[in-house]
Design an enzyme around this catalytic site. Structure first.
Site, PDB file in Angstrom:
ATOM      1  N   THR A  17       0.837  -1.198   0.000  1.00 51.96           N
ATOM      2  CA  THR A  17       0.000   0.000   0.000  1.00 51.96           C
ATOM      3  C   THR A  17       0.873   1.250   0.000  1.00 51.96           C
ATOM      4  O   THR A  17       1.974   1.238   0.542  1.00 51.96           O
ATOM      5  CB  THR A  17      -0.870  -0.045   1.275  1.00 51.96           C
ATOM      6  N   ARG A  40     -14.233  -8.099  -0.161  1.00 53.90           N
ATOM      7  CA  ARG A  40     -13.512  -7.667   1.048  1.00 53.90           C
ATOM      8  C   ARG A  40     -12.938  -6.243   0.882  1.00 53.90           C
ATOM      9  O   ARG A  40     -12.377  -5.889  -0.144  1.00 53.90           O
ATOM     10  CB  ARG A  40     -12.371  -8.655   1.312  1.00 53.90           C
ATOM     11  N   GLY A  91     -10.451  -3.478   3.027  1.00 53.58           N
ATOM     12  CA  GLY A  91      -9.538  -3.361   4.167  1.00 53.58           C
ATOM     13  C   GLY A  91      -9.630  -2.000   4.835  1.00 53.58           C
ATOM     14  O   GLY A  91     -10.637  -1.295   4.732  1.00 53.58           O
ATOM     15  N   ASP A  92      -8.556  -1.645   5.515  1.00 55.91           N
ATOM     16  CA  ASP A  92      -8.545  -0.400   6.286  1.00 55.91           C
ATOM     17  C   ASP A  92      -8.279   0.842   5.441  1.00 55.91           C
ATOM     18  O   ASP A  92      -8.638   1.947   5.846  1.00 55.91           O
ATOM     19  CB  ASP A  92      -7.465  -0.475   7.372  1.00 55.91           C
ATOM     20  N   THR A 148      -0.437   0.865   6.738  1.00 55.61           N
ATOM     21  CA  THR A 148      -0.343  -0.295   5.847  1.00 55.61           C
ATOM     22  C   THR A 148      -0.223  -1.542   6.721  1.00 55.61           C
ATOM     23  O   THR A 148       0.431  -1.511   7.764  1.00 55.61           O
ATOM     24  CB  THR A 148       0.862  -0.170   4.899  1.00 55.61           C
ATOM     25  N   GLY A 149      -0.870  -2.612   6.302  1.00 57.80           N
ATOM     26  CA  GLY A 149      -0.792  -3.832   7.101  1.00 57.80           C
ATOM     27  C   GLY A 149      -2.055  -4.654   6.998  1.00 57.80           C
ATOM     28  O   GLY A 149      -2.865  -4.454   6.084  1.00 57.80           O
ATOM     29  N   THR A 150      -2.227  -5.573   7.926  1.00 54.23           N
ATOM     30  CA  THR A 150      -3.416  -6.437   7.924  1.00 54.23           C
ATOM     31  C   THR A 150      -4.643  -5.599   8.262  1.00 54.23           C
ATOM     32  O   THR A 150      -4.947  -5.330   9.435  1.00 54.23           O
ATOM     33  CB  THR A 150      -3.275  -7.565   8.963  1.00 54.23           C
ATOM     34  N   GLY A 151      -5.359  -5.200   7.217  1.00 48.97           N
ATOM     35  CA  GLY A 151      -6.407  -4.194   7.334  1.00 48.97           C
ATOM     36  C   GLY A 151      -7.450  -4.481   8.390  1.00 48.97           C
ATOM     37  O   GLY A 151      -7.907  -3.560   9.074  1.00 48.97           O
TER      38      GLY A 151
END
Ligand code: ASP
Length: 358
Positions: free
Chosen positions: A204, A232, A234-235, A254-257
């Protein structure tokens, strides 16, 4: 934060003298911009010298695009979009061209943007034909009564606002498609896929800028996670999770949303009060009543580190970049690397990839 300052100071000497602006050094920059291109299992030993140089050049170009706006007195909103549109065009990052693939083999793009003085915000999710999702997010903010548009409707809105439309094949890259094939093979073999697996690294992109008018803006753009399905989201397009800005702070994540959404990471960092006076007993134990207040960027760094630790407690992973109201940058990430960069009106410019560059 000190690591950044050290990094920028160290690299400033190596920066082309022509890039320095004749501005008397002050303790605070007049303008400042910080960017990221994602975090993840980014290890020196897995990176070719060419790729390393390519990524650094891309980050540097994005910083320069933002700087060009800010130096001329332009808005932080323009600086953020200038930096992010460049990164969206670069296939090295998981945003725009080079976005990861959904389970169905398509690209589905999310973005959001926010300005800190007015708390205006715009976001899009599930775009498939708009070349620059960040511009669509901005159009939602500036030119619609809404905050978040999704799917076909969001592409239609972007088209109506005159934003460039492309064939969905424009977003295709072989590397990302190969990653989807590998991912599906893992899932179908029911193997546990680490969140830090190379197929799942977070590419991201995001930017946070402070302009000479004192306004902070933040933006984020992504293709999401490889193999995402069922629509899906995400964040990244969720205001308060992947992006937030107010008058004291701007954040892009950025990361596991999913974990960033559950913790409202970006909003939590910008609003957390970490300056509370320690309880009287603790002061007594320390044998002092003297309290040295934390500077705004130290408070922000502490809040960011706290939230990234909490993401880890939920089995998530990733990072954030941010700016305080004084223009000082902060980074916090729990991965071996994060593509990142920062520059200011004082002439500092630095990009970094690996954790040990801090
Ligand atoms: N946070 C993004 C998402 O969950 C992924 C990323 O950062 O690369 O969609």
């Amino acid at each position: 934060m000190s690591l950044l300052i050290a990094l920028t100071l160290a690299t400033a000497a190596a920066t082309d003298a022509a890039d320095h602006h004749d501005e008397a050094p002050t303790s605070e920059p007049r303008w400042s911009i910080v960017i990221h291109g994602g975090a993840g299992t980014i290890l020196r030993e897995n990176m070719s010298a060419e790729k390393d140089a390519e990524i650094r050049a891309a980050l540097d170009a994005a910083l320069r695009a933002g700087e060009a706006v800010l130096r001329d007195g332009g808005s932080s909103m323009d600086a953020v979009t200038a930096a992010i549109t460049l990164l969206e065009d670069d296939p090295n990052f998981n945003a725009g061209r080079g976005a990861v693939f959904t389970w169905e083999g398509t690209n589905s793009l999310d973005a959001s943007i926010m300005r800190g003085d007015t708390l205006e915000a715009g976001a899009v999710a599930g775009l498939s034909t708009t070349r620059h999702p960040i511009l669509a997010a901005r159009a939602v903010m500036e030119d619609s009564p809404h905050v978040l548009l999704s799917g076909e409707g969001a592409d239609t809105f972007a088209t109506q606002k005159g934003l460039e439309q492309v064939d969905p094949a424009y977003f295709y890259t072989q590397e990302r498609h190969d990653a989807l094939i590998r991912y599906k093979a893992h899932v179908e073999a029911q193997e546990q896929l680490s969140q830090l697996d190379i197929d799942h690294k977070f590419g991201t992109v995001g930017a946070v800028a402070l302009d000479v008018h004192g306004v902070i803006s933040a933006g984020t753009s992504t293709g999401g996670m490889t193999g995402k399905r069922w629509g899906r989201i995400g964040d990244s397009p969720i205001i308060g999770a992947g992006t937030y800005a107010n008058d004291r702070c701007g954040i892009s994540a950025t990361g596991t949303g999913e974990k960033f959404i559950r913790l409202s990471v970006a909003h939590a960092i910008c609003t957390m009060d970490v300056s509370a006076t320690p309880p009287a007993e603790e002061l007594a134990k320390r044998g002092t009543t003297l309290i040295i207040p934390l500077a705004p960027h130290q408070q922000l760094q502490r809040a960011a580190d706290h939230l990234i630790a909490r993401v880890g407690e939920l089995d998530g992973s990733g990072g954030v970049i941010g700016l305080s109201s004084t223009g000082a940058p902060i980074y916090s990430f729990d991965t071996p690397g994060m593509y990142r960069g920062h520059s200011t009106s004082q002439g500092w410019r630095a990009v970094a990839i690996y954790k040990d560059e801090e």
